[in-house]
Design a protein around this motif. Structure first.
Motif, PDB file in Angstrom:
ATOM      1  N   PHE A  58      39.326   2.602 103.609  1.00 29.76           N
ATOM      2  CA  PHE A  58      39.566   3.046 102.306  1.00 29.76           C
ATOM      3  C   PHE A  58      40.400   2.149 101.566  1.00 29.76           C
ATOM      4  N   GLY A  59      41.440   1.397 102.079  1.00 31.62           N
ATOM      5  CA  GLY A  59      42.295   0.560 101.218  1.00 31.62           C
ATOM      6  C   GLY A  59      42.859   1.080 100.078  1.00 31.62           C
ATOM      7  N   GLY A  60      43.917   0.607  99.664  1.00 26.84           N
ATOM      8  CA  GLY A  60      44.688   0.960  98.520  1.00 26.84           C
ATOM      9  C   GLY A  60      44.803   2.586  98.325  1.00 26.84           C
ATOM     10  N   ARG A  61      44.236   3.157  97.140  1.00 28.04           N
ATOM     11  CA  ARG A  61      44.530   4.352  96.918  1.00 28.04           C
ATOM     12  C   ARG A  61      43.081   5.002  96.904  1.00 28.04           C
ATOM     13  N   HIS A  62      43.098   6.037  97.516  1.00 29.99           N
ATOM     14  CA  HIS A  62      41.797   6.865  97.645  1.00 29.99           C
ATOM     15  C   HIS A  62      42.012   8.148  97.701  1.00 29.99           C
ATOM     16  N   ASN A  63      41.424   8.969  96.906  1.00 33.54           N
ATOM     17  CA  ASN A  63      41.521  10.562  96.790  1.00 33.54           C
ATOM     18  C   ASN A  63      41.485  11.262  97.922  1.00 33.54           C
ATOM     19  N   GLY A  64      40.541  10.904  99.040  1.00 35.36           N
ATOM     20  CA  GLY A  64      40.460  11.468 100.230  1.00 35.36           C
ATOM     21  C   GLY A  64      41.375  11.008 101.520  1.00 35.36           C
ATOM     22  N   ARG A  65      42.362  10.055 101.127  1.00 34.34           N
ATOM     23  CA  ARG A  65      43.138   9.389 102.171  1.00 34.34           C
ATOM     24  C   ARG A  65      44.136  10.393 102.428  1.00 34.34           C
ATOM     25  N   MET A  66      44.909  11.115 101.862  1.00 34.88           N
ATOM     26  CA  MET A  66      46.022  12.131 102.168  1.00 34.88           C
ATOM     27  C   MET A  66      45.218  13.157 102.937  1.00 34.88           C
ATOM     28  N   LYS A  67      44.120  13.676 102.525  1.00 35.62           N
ATOM     29  CA  LYS A  67      43.488  14.787 103.330  1.00 35.62           C
ATOM     30  C   LYS A  67      43.150  14.223 104.619  1.00 35.62           C
ATOM     31  N   LEU A  68      42.651  13.281 104.907  1.00 33.30           N
ATOM     32  CA  LEU A  68      42.030  12.437 106.052  1.00 33.30           C
ATOM     33  C   LEU A  68      43.235  12.296 106.963  1.00 33.30           C
TER      34      LEU A  68
END
Length: 91
Positions: A58-68
């Motif tokens: 994902f790198g950097g900020r990504h909407n699904g990052r926290m959920k994952l």
């Protein structure tokens, strides 16, 4: 890296070790240098490792990052719970 042992209250060096279990599960742990108490740091299976790889991509900020990351943590906690309570992480 150092930690205070909950069992003997001594400060111990953390030397990570890895052991492989059935079904491709990897356990990372360390032992207290003084009393040999084992501390399980985390367990991963193929599914967790795939999710971790996706997270890295994902790198950097990504909407699904926290959920994952939350899904990874939940899966790892379940593996650890099963190993501690049932002697097998792959239940």
């Amino acid at each position: 890296m150092m930690a205070k042992c909950d069992n003997c209250s001594q400060v111990t060096k953390i030397k990570f070790k890895e052991v492989r279990h059935q079904q491709g599960i990897k356990e990372t742990y360390f032992n207290c240098e003084h009393c040999k108490t084992r501390y399980i740091c985390f367990l991963t299976d193929e599914r967790v490792r795939e999710m971790q790889q996706k997270l890295r991509s994902f790198g950097g900020r990504h909407n699904g990052r926290m959920k994952l990351q939350q899904e990874i943590n939940e899966r790892m906690n379940l593996l650890k719970y099963n190993l501690i309570n049932f002697g097998r992480a792959d239940l």
